[in-house]
Scaffold this motif. Structure first.
Motif, PDB file in Angstrom:
ATOM      1  N   UNK A 167      12.145  -0.664  42.001  1.00 40.87           N
ATOM      2  CA  UNK A 167      11.918  -1.987  42.574  1.00 40.87           C
ATOM      3  C   UNK A 167      12.375  -1.848  43.954  1.00 40.87           C
ATOM      4  N   UNK A 168      11.722  -2.787  44.670  1.00 39.46           N
ATOM      5  CA  UNK A 168      12.296  -2.824  46.309  1.00 39.46           C
ATOM      6  C   UNK A 168      12.913  -4.091  46.184  1.00 39.46           C
ATOM      7  N   UNK A 169      14.048  -4.273  46.973  1.00 40.80           N
ATOM      8  CA  UNK A 169      14.642  -5.546  47.322  1.00 40.80           C
ATOM      9  C   UNK A 169      14.921  -5.502  48.757  1.00 40.80           C
ATOM     10  N   UNK A 170      15.183  -6.649  49.086  1.00 40.82           N
ATOM     11  CA  UNK A 170      15.709  -6.986  50.627  1.00 40.82           C
ATOM     12  C   UNK A 170      16.986  -7.839  50.796  1.00 40.82           C
ATOM     13  N   UNK A 171      17.757  -7.527  51.864  1.00 39.19           N
ATOM     14  CA  UNK A 171      18.588  -8.521  52.266  1.00 39.19           C
ATOM     15  C   UNK A 171      18.793  -8.853  53.635  1.00 39.19           C
ATOM     16  N   UNK A 172      18.577 -10.011  53.885  1.00 41.17           N
ATOM     17  CA  UNK A 172      18.472 -10.569  55.288  1.00 41.17           C
ATOM     18  C   UNK A 172      19.829 -10.997  55.673  1.00 41.17           C
ATOM     19  N   UNK A 188      21.935 -14.006  53.781  1.00 43.80           N
ATOM     20  CA  UNK A 188      21.439 -14.324  52.755  1.00 43.80           C
ATOM     21  C   UNK A 188      21.676 -13.305  51.430  1.00 43.80           C
ATOM     22  N   UNK A 189      21.457 -13.750  50.359  1.00 45.02           N
ATOM     23  CA  UNK A 189      21.525 -13.036  49.149  1.00 45.02           C
ATOM     24  C   UNK A 189      20.414 -11.768  48.881  1.00 45.02           C
ATOM     25  N   UNK A 190      20.695 -11.005  48.362  1.00 41.91           N
ATOM     26  CA  UNK A 190      19.548  -9.733  48.227  1.00 41.91           C
ATOM     27  C   UNK A 190      18.627 -10.385  47.143  1.00 41.91           C
ATOM     28  N   UNK A 191      17.344 -10.074  47.386  1.00 45.09           N
ATOM     29  CA  UNK A 191      16.274 -10.777  46.507  1.00 45.09           C
ATOM     30  C   UNK A 191      15.132  -9.587  46.286  1.00 45.09           C
ATOM     31  N   UNK A 192      14.458 -10.026  45.211  1.00 41.88           N
ATOM     32  CA  UNK A 192      13.314  -8.890  44.867  1.00 41.88           C
ATOM     33  C   UNK A 192      12.226  -8.969  45.509  1.00 41.88           C
ATOM     34  N   UNK A 193      11.748  -7.935  45.876  1.00 39.04           N
ATOM     35  CA  UNK A 193      10.294  -7.811  46.511  1.00 39.04           C
ATOM     36  C   UNK A 193       9.186  -7.413  46.042  1.00 39.04           C
ATOM     37  N   UNK A 194       9.311  -6.439  45.213  1.00 40.37           N
ATOM     38  CA  UNK A 194       8.226  -5.865  44.367  1.00 40.37           C
ATOM     39  C   UNK A 194       8.857  -4.716  43.355  1.00 40.37           C
ATOM     40  N   UNK A 195       8.167  -4.798  42.408  1.00 39.34           N
ATOM     41  CA  UNK A 195       8.259  -3.525  41.493  1.00 39.34           C
ATOM     42  C   UNK A 195       7.197  -2.921  40.697  1.00 39.34           C
ATOM     43  N   UNK A 196       7.596  -1.758  40.167  1.00 34.41           N
ATOM     44  CA  UNK A 196       6.516  -0.867  39.572  1.00 34.41           C
ATOM     45  C   UNK A 196       6.741  -0.852  38.156  1.00 34.41           C
ATOM     46  N   UNK A 197       6.144  -0.643  36.918  1.00 30.14           N
ATOM     47  CA  UNK A 197       6.282  -0.597  35.846  1.00 30.14           C
ATOM     48  C   UNK A 197       5.904   0.869  35.392  1.00 30.14           C
ATOM     49  N   UNK A 231       5.860   1.472  32.192  1.00 28.45           N
ATOM     50  CA  UNK A 231       5.360   1.293  30.868  1.00 28.45           C
ATOM     51  C   UNK A 231       3.909   1.359  30.781  1.00 28.45           C
ATOM     52  N   UNK A 232       3.287   0.441  31.768  1.00 31.13           N
ATOM     53  CA  UNK A 232       2.122  -0.131  31.815  1.00 31.13           C
ATOM     54  C   UNK A 232       1.547  -0.057  33.135  1.00 31.13           C
ATOM     55  N   UNK A 233       2.129   0.385  33.998  1.00 30.81           N
ATOM     56  CA  UNK A 233       1.528   0.469  35.461  1.00 30.81           C
ATOM     57  C   UNK A 233       1.496  -0.954  36.313  1.00 30.81           C
ATOM     58  N   UNK A 234       2.040  -1.960  35.799  1.00 32.77           N
ATOM     59  CA  UNK A 234       1.807  -3.323  36.304  1.00 32.77           C
ATOM     60  C   UNK A 234       2.882  -3.414  37.267  1.00 32.77           C
ATOM     61  N   UNK A 235       2.388  -4.081  38.535  1.00 33.49           N
ATOM     62  CA  UNK A 235       3.264  -4.420  39.510  1.00 33.49           C
ATOM     63  C   UNK A 235       3.582  -5.944  39.497  1.00 33.49           C
ATOM     64  N   UNK A 236       4.754  -6.165  40.409  1.00 39.56           N
ATOM     65  CA  UNK A 236       5.157  -7.523  40.319  1.00 39.56           C
ATOM     66  C   UNK A 236       5.734  -7.724  41.881  1.00 39.56           C
ATOM     67  N   UNK A 237       5.223  -9.025  42.332  1.00 40.87           N
ATOM     68  CA  UNK A 237       5.638  -9.039  43.850  1.00 40.87           C
ATOM     69  C   UNK A 237       6.406 -10.569  43.856  1.00 40.87           C
ATOM     70  N   UNK A 238       7.097 -10.838  44.940  1.00 41.03           N
ATOM     71  CA  UNK A 238       7.458 -12.184  45.277  1.00 41.03           C
ATOM     72  C   UNK A 238       6.471 -12.954  45.930  1.00 41.03           C
ATOM     73  N   UNK A 239       6.612 -14.200  45.761  1.00 40.07           N
ATOM     74  CA  UNK A 239       5.395 -15.047  46.123  1.00 40.07           C
ATOM     75  C   UNK A 239       5.388 -14.857  47.805  1.00 40.07           C
ATOM     76  N   UNK A 240       6.524 -14.766  48.294  1.00 40.52           N
ATOM     77  CA  UNK A 240       6.336 -14.586  49.789  1.00 40.52           C
ATOM     78  C   UNK A 240       5.755 -13.519  50.448  1.00 40.52           C
ATOM     79  N   UNK A 241       5.492 -12.391  49.378  1.00 43.73           N
ATOM     80  CA  UNK A 241       5.018 -11.500  49.940  1.00 43.73           C
ATOM     81  C   UNK A 241       3.487 -10.824  49.380  1.00 43.73           C
ATOM     82  N   UNK A 242       3.196 -11.672  48.398  1.00 46.32           N
ATOM     83  CA  UNK A 242       1.936 -11.557  47.789  1.00 46.32           C
ATOM     84  C   UNK A 242       0.725 -11.574  48.805  1.00 46.32           C
TER      85      UNK A 242
END
Length: 126
Positions: A34-39, A42-51, A53-64
């Motif tokens: 996973x990639x996270x960031x902290x400004x 502010x609290x640290x937040x998730x940005x993106x991750x890679x699975x 198990x199935x190669x799926x990815x996930x993104x925060x709405x702010x970076x999609x």
């Protein structure tokens, strides 16, 4: 277990950066990343991750649509390509190794992640 981020820097708004997360000390393709960031302030937040198990990815709405996560198992490295950077993307970016789940990967809970890199600063100036 060691995770080392690199590729951060100072860019103008609208510019691009590619972050790298080099992993060692564990079987790279057994765990999610996973990639996270902290400004500042502010609290640290998730940005993106890679699975794994199935190669799926996930993104925060702010970076999609602007950020892309990829993995190169031959280099034990995960990348985060960041395009169209905005001043609000300014933060310290961290990569983390996390537990696999049945499908996909988790962005909204750090409890799945157990090893963290030291972080790399990204600054997008207006």
């Amino acid at each position: 277990v060691q995770l080392v981020e690199s590729g951060g820097g100072l860019v103008q708004a609208g510019g691009s950066l590619r972050l790298s997360c080099a992993a060692s000390g564990f079987t790279f393709d057994d765990w999610n990343i996973g990639w996270f960031r902290q400004a500042p302030g502010k609290e640290r937040e998730g940005v993106s991750c890679f699975s794994r198990t199935d190669g799926r990815t996930n993104y925060a709405d702010s970076v999609k649509g602007r950020f892309t996560i990829t993995s190169d198992n031959t280099k034990n490295t995960v990348y985060l390509q960041m395009n169209s950077l905005k001043p609000e993307d300014t933060a310290v970016y961290y990569c983390a190794e996390g537990a696999t789940i049945i499908d996909g990967c988790i962005l909204d809970s750090e409890s799945y992640y157990f090893s963290w890199g030291q972080g790399t600063q990204v600054t997008a100036s207006s």
